[in-house]
Design an enzyme around this catalytic site. Structure first.
Site, PDB file in Angstrom:
ATOM      1  N   LYS A  21       0.827  -1.204   0.000  1.00 51.19           N
ATOM      2  CA  LYS A  21       0.000   0.000   0.000  1.00 51.19           C
ATOM      3  C   LYS A  21       0.866   1.260   0.000  1.00 51.19           C
ATOM      4  O   LYS A  21       0.642   2.178  -0.786  1.00 51.19           O
ATOM      5  CB  LYS A  21      -0.891  -0.053   1.251  1.00 51.19           C
ATOM      6  CG  LYS A  21      -1.860   1.089   1.427  1.00 51.19           C
ATOM      7  CD  LYS A  21      -2.967   0.701   2.380  1.00 51.19           C
ATOM      8  CE  LYS A  21      -2.658   0.975   3.834  1.00 51.19           C
ATOM      9  NZ  LYS A  21      -2.713   2.402   4.197  1.00 51.19           N
ATOM     10  N   GLY A  93      -5.131   8.175   5.122  1.00 46.86           N
ATOM     11  CA  GLY A  93      -4.245   9.188   5.696  1.00 46.86           C
ATOM     12  C   GLY A  93      -3.037   9.436   4.806  1.00 46.86           C
ATOM     13  O   GLY A  93      -2.578  10.574   4.665  1.00 46.86           O
ATOM     14  N   ARG A 121      -8.756  12.699  11.786  1.00 46.67           N
ATOM     15  CA  ARG A 121      -7.319  12.435  11.967  1.00 46.67           C
ATOM     16  C   ARG A 121      -6.484  13.718  11.927  1.00 46.67           C
ATOM     17  O   ARG A 121      -6.794  14.648  11.192  1.00 46.67           O
ATOM     18  CB  ARG A 121      -6.855  11.407  10.937  1.00 46.67           C
ATOM     19  CG  ARG A 121      -7.609  10.094  11.195  1.00 46.67           C
ATOM     20  CD  ARG A 121      -7.144   8.979  10.357  1.00 46.67           C
ATOM     21  NE  ARG A 121      -5.759   8.620  10.629  1.00 46.67           N
ATOM     22  CZ  ARG A 121      -5.068   7.775   9.876  1.00 46.67           C
ATOM     23  NH1 ARG A 121      -5.627   7.243   8.818  1.00 46.67           N
ATOM     24  NH2 ARG A 121      -3.834   7.482  10.183  1.00 46.67           N
ATOM     25  N   SER A 165       6.962   9.868  11.691  1.00 46.63           N
ATOM     26  CA  SER A 165       5.916   9.657  10.682  1.00 46.63           C
ATOM     27  C   SER A 165       6.481   9.714   9.277  1.00 46.63           C
ATOM     28  O   SER A 165       6.987  10.752   8.835  1.00 46.63           O
ATOM     29  CB  SER A 165       4.808  10.706  10.835  1.00 46.63           C
ATOM     30  OG  SER A 165       4.001  10.701   9.679  1.00 46.63           O
ATOM     31  N   GLN A 167       4.661   9.510   6.702  1.00 43.59           N
ATOM     32  CA  GLN A 167       3.750  10.328   5.891  1.00 43.59           C
ATOM     33  C   GLN A 167       4.159  11.792   5.932  1.00 43.59           C
ATOM     34  O   GLN A 167       4.142  12.487   4.913  1.00 43.59           O
ATOM     35  CB  GLN A 167       2.309  10.174   6.384  1.00 43.59           C
ATOM     36  CG  GLN A 167       1.754   8.776   6.152  1.00 43.59           C
ATOM     37  CD  GLN A 167       0.385   8.564   6.759  1.00 43.59           C
ATOM     38  OE1 GLN A 167      -0.142   9.434   7.447  1.00 43.59           O
ATOM     39  NE2 GLN A 167      -0.185   7.403   6.519  1.00 43.59           N
ATOM     40  N   ASP A 313       1.788  -0.570  12.267  1.00 43.85           N
ATOM     41  CA  ASP A 313       0.629  -1.116  11.552  1.00 43.85           C
ATOM     42  C   ASP A 313       0.366  -2.577  11.917  1.00 43.85           C
ATOM     43  O   ASP A 313      -0.733  -3.091  11.682  1.00 43.85           O
ATOM     44  CB  ASP A 313       0.845  -1.029  10.032  1.00 43.85           C
ATOM     45  CG  ASP A 313       0.775   0.414   9.535  1.00 43.85           C
ATOM     46  OD1 ASP A 313       0.264   1.275  10.265  1.00 43.85           O
ATOM     47  OD2 ASP A 313       1.228   0.652   8.409  1.00 43.85           O
ATOM     48  N   LYS A 340      -5.043   6.405  14.603  1.00 46.41           N
ATOM     49  CA  LYS A 340      -5.088   5.687  13.326  1.00 46.41           C
ATOM     50  C   LYS A 340      -6.545   5.669  12.835  1.00 46.41           C
ATOM     51  O   LYS A 340      -7.359   6.455  13.295  1.00 46.41           O
ATOM     52  CB  LYS A 340      -4.509   4.279  13.492  1.00 46.41           C
ATOM     53  CG  LYS A 340      -3.002   4.282  13.750  1.00 46.41           C
ATOM     54  CD  LYS A 340      -2.249   4.746  12.512  1.00 46.41           C
ATOM     55  CE  LYS A 340      -0.747   4.735  12.723  1.00 46.41           C
ATOM     56  NZ  LYS A 340      -0.017   5.354  11.618  1.00 46.41           N
ATOM     57  N   ARG A 386      -7.409  -2.927   9.598  1.00 46.19           N
ATOM     58  CA  ARG A 386      -6.457  -3.803  10.311  1.00 46.19           C
ATOM     59  C   ARG A 386      -7.116  -4.484  11.516  1.00 46.19           C
ATOM     60  O   ARG A 386      -6.708  -5.571  11.911  1.00 46.19           O
ATOM     61  CB  ARG A 386      -5.203  -3.030  10.705  1.00 46.19           C
ATOM     62  CG  ARG A 386      -4.450  -2.527   9.470  1.00 46.19           C
ATOM     63  CD  ARG A 386      -2.994  -2.261   9.690  1.00 46.19           C
ATOM     64  NE  ARG A 386      -2.473  -1.398   8.633  1.00 46.19           N
ATOM     65  CZ  ARG A 386      -2.070  -1.819   7.427  1.00 46.19           C
ATOM     66  NH1 ARG A 386      -2.100  -3.084   7.122  1.00 46.19           N
ATOM     67  NH2 ARG A 386      -1.627  -0.957   6.525  1.00 46.19           N
TER      68      ARG A 386
HETATM   69  C1  S3P Z   1       2.560   5.037   6.171  1.00 42.12           C
HETATM   70  C2  S3P Z   1       3.138   5.471   7.334  1.00 42.12           C
HETATM   71  C3  S3P Z   1       2.600   5.128   8.650  1.00 42.12           C
HETATM   72  C4  S3P Z   1       1.673   3.919   8.584  1.00 42.12           C
HETATM   73  C5  S3P Z   1       0.678   4.054   7.465  1.00 42.12           C
HETATM   74  C6  S3P Z   1       1.376   4.169   6.137  1.00 42.12           C
HETATM   75  C7  S3P Z   1       3.178   5.461   4.893  1.00 42.12           C
HETATM   76  O1  S3P Z   1       1.866   6.229   9.152  1.00 42.12           O
HETATM   77  O2  S3P Z   1       1.018   3.745   9.806  1.00 42.12           O
HETATM   78  O3  S3P Z   1      -0.174   2.916   7.424  1.00 42.12           O
HETATM   79  O4  S3P Z   1       2.830   4.875   3.838  1.00 42.12           O
HETATM   80  O5  S3P Z   1       4.023   6.353   4.915  1.00 42.12           O
HETATM   81  P1  S3P Z   1       2.577   7.459   9.906  1.00 42.12           P
HETATM   82  O6  S3P Z   1       3.375   8.210   8.911  1.00 42.12           O
HETATM   83  O7  S3P Z   1       1.429   8.268  10.443  1.00 42.12           O
HETATM   84  O8  S3P Z   1       3.421   6.855  10.974  1.00 42.12           O
END
Ligand code: S3P
Length: 427
Positions: A21, A93, A121, A165, A167, A313, A340, A386
Site C-alpha cells: 500500500k 491518511g 485524523r 511519521s 507520511q 501497523d 489511526k 487492520r
Molecule cells: C505510512 C506510514 C505510517 C503507517 C501508514 C502508512 C506510509 O503512518 O502507519 O499505514 O505509507 O508512509 P505514519 O506516517 O502516520 O506513521
C-alpha cells in the site's frame, strides 16, 4: 458485511499478496508529476490506493488499467490541473498527507477531504512544515480534514519531525520537489523509506545521511515501469495465523522486505518463529522475496521505542499473537495507535473483552498476558481494516464460530483478504 470465521485446523499452501500500500501511493503520485507514461504492475487493489488514483486522475493524469497493469500518463512537475471538485482521499491518511505536499506547490487552489474516520485524523503535523515552506492552507477547526490548499511558491526548509511519521516526512520531501534548493528532513527514529527510494527511481536527487534526508528541488522526473512488491503488513495477518493455528505451513511469495519494514520478521524470529526468507531479489530499489513459516511456539515479548514505530501497523495482529504466546506481549510508546483509522488501543481492547481475553491498556500501549483461551464472539472491525483482519485471525483459534461485523473494512488495504484466508484455511 458480516463475515463468519470458523476455527481452522491449519493454514497451509502458497499465497501471493496485493501490492504494498505504501509503495503504491508513492508510485502513483510520482507517476502523475513525471514526464511520460509510467506502468505499474501489482499496484495495490486496496481502496486507499484507488483513492490516490482517483485524486491524481482528478488532477489531470490519464490512468488506464489493462490486465492489471496500471498506466499513468504523467503531466510533468508543473502540469497538474485544477480539480473540478473536492479531492476525495476516502479513508486514506497517506493520500491526504502526502498529496498535500504536492498540492501546496501548485498554481491553483484545491480542497481535499475524506470519510468520517479520516475527518477525525490530525493534520497539524503536515500543516506546520508546509507553512514553514510558505504554503497557504486551512483546515477544519484548524487541524482536521478537509483541507483547503491555496497553491503557492514554496521555499526549502530544514525540518526535524516532532513525531515519527513517514507520511509527514514524505509530505515535506514531495513539497521539496517544488522548492528551489535543498529541503532536509531529520527523523528522530527511522521510518519507512519508500519515498526516498521511489524519488530516486523516478530520477530525483535524494541524499541520505544517517537519519537526515535531503531532496534537491526542481528535478525532471521520468516515467518508469515498476513492479510493486507484495505488502508485508498484509502478510503479517497470515504470518500470525500460521504461528497460532496448529499444523500450519505457509509460503508467501514476492513479499516486500524493505529493511525499514522487515522489523516484523526480526521480531517474530526473536520470539521463536520458525521462519525462512528465500529467493531475495530487488525491484525499483525495493527488496522482495518469499517467506516460509511453520507453526512454532512463541515466547512473547516487549515492543517499545523505535521498534514500536517500525511495527505500528502490525500491532493489532501482534496483540492477537501476544495473547496466544507463552509469556504475553507488552507494547509501549504507541500513542500513535490512538489516531489511526480508529483508536486502535480501544478497538483491540473491546474485541479482547468480547473474546474473554485479558488486556490492560494505558494511554500509549497495553499489556497482554500469554496462554489465553480465545472464546467465540461477535467481533467488530469498528470500520478499521487492520482490526477486521487481526480479529479474523484471532477467530481462527476461538472455541467456536465468530462473526466479524463490518468486515468489508478489510478492503481498504486488502479486498482479497477473506478469500485468501478461507483458501489457506482449507475451506
Ligand atoms: C505510512 C506510514 C505510517 C503507517 C501508514 C502508512 C506510509 O503512518 O502507519 O499505514 O505509507 O508512509 P505514519 O506516517 O502516520 O506513521
Amino acid at each position: 458485511m458480516r463475515e463468519q470465521i470458523r476455527p481452522a485446523a491449519s493454514i497451509t499452501g502458497a499465497i501471493q499478496l496485493p501490492g504494498d500500500k505504501s509503495i503504491s501511493h508513492r508510485y502513483a503520485m510520482l507517476a502523475a508529476i513525471a514526464e511520460g507514461t509510467t506502468k505499474l504492475e501489482n499496484y495495490s487493489t486496496g481502496a486507499d490506493c484507488q483513492s490516490t488514483l482517483a485524486c491524481v486522475r482528478a488532477l489531470g493524469a490519464v490512468i488506464d488499467n489493462r490486465d492489471g497493469v496500471i498506466s499513468i500518463q504523467g503531466r510533468g512537475l508543473d502540469g497538474l490541473r485544477e480539480p473540478a471538485d473536492m479531492l476525495d482521499a476516502g479513508n486514506s491518511g497517506s493520500t491526504i498527507r502526502m498529496l498535500s505536499g504536492i498540492l501546496a506547490a501548485q498554481a491553483f487552489e484545491s480542497r481535499i477531504g475524506g470519510d468520517e474516520s479520516l475527518s477525525r485524523r490530525p493534520m497539524q503535523r503536515i500543516l506546520d512544515p508546509l507553512r514553514q515552506m510558505g504554503a497557504c492552507l486551512d483546515a477544519r477547526d484548524g487541524r482536521f480534514p478537509p483541507l483547503t490548499i491555496h497553491g503557492s511558491q514554496l521555499h526549502p526548509i530544514e525540518y526535524t519531525l516532532p513525531v515519527a511519521s513517514a507520511q509527514v516526512k514524505s509530505c515535506v520531501l514531495l513539497a521539496g520537489l517544488y522548492a528551489d534548493g535543498r529541503t532536509t528532513v531529520h527523523e528522530p527514529v527511522r521510518t519507512r523509506d519508500h519515498t526516498e527510494l521511489a524519488l530516486r527511481e523516478f530520477g530525483a536527487d535524494v541524499e541520505v545521511l544517517k537519519r537526515s534526508i535531503t531532496i534537491i528541488g526542481r528535478p525532471h522526473l521520468q516515467a518508469r515501469t515498476l513492479r510493486v512488491p507484495g505488502d508485508l503488513s498484509s502478510a503479517a495477518f497470515f504470518l500470525v495465523a500460521a504461528l497460532i493455528v496448529p499444523e500450519s505451513n505457509l509460503t508467501i511469495h514476492g513479499v516486500g522486505l524493505n529493511p525499514t519494514r522487515s522489523t516484523l520478521l526480526d521480531f517474530l524470529v526473536e520470539m521463536g518463529a520458525d521462519l525462512k526468507v528465500l529467493d531475495v531479489t530487488s525491484s525499483g530499489g525495493e527488496l522482495l522475496g518469499d517467506v516460509r513459516i511453520v507453526k512454532s511456539p512463541i515466547r512473547g515479548g516487549v515492543l517499545e521505542k523505535a521498534r514500536t514505530a517500525a511495527l505500528i501497523d502490525e500491532i493489532p495482529v501482534l496483540a492477537v499473537l501476544g495473547a496466544a504466546s507463552e509469556e504475553g506481549l507488552i507494547v509501549r510508546d504507541a500513542s500513535e495507535l490512538r489516531v489511526k483509522e480508529t483508536d486502535r488501543i480501544a478497538s483491540i481492547a473491546e474485541n479482547f473483552r468480547r473474546m474473554g481475553l485479558a488486556i490492560e491498556t494505558r494511554e500509549d500501549g497495553f499489556e497482554i498476558p500469554g496462554r489465553q483461551k480465545f472464546h467465540a464472539a461477535e467481533l467488530d472491525s469498528f470500520g478499521d481494516h487492520r482490526i477486521a483482519m487481526a480479529f479474523s485471525v484471532a477467530a481462527l483459534i476461538a472455541d467456536g464460530e465468530c462473526v466479524i461485523e463490518d468486515a468489508g473494512a478489510a478492503s481498504v488495504s486488502f479486498p482479497e483478504f477473506f478469500d485468501t484466508l478461507h483458501r489457506a484455511a482449507g475451506e
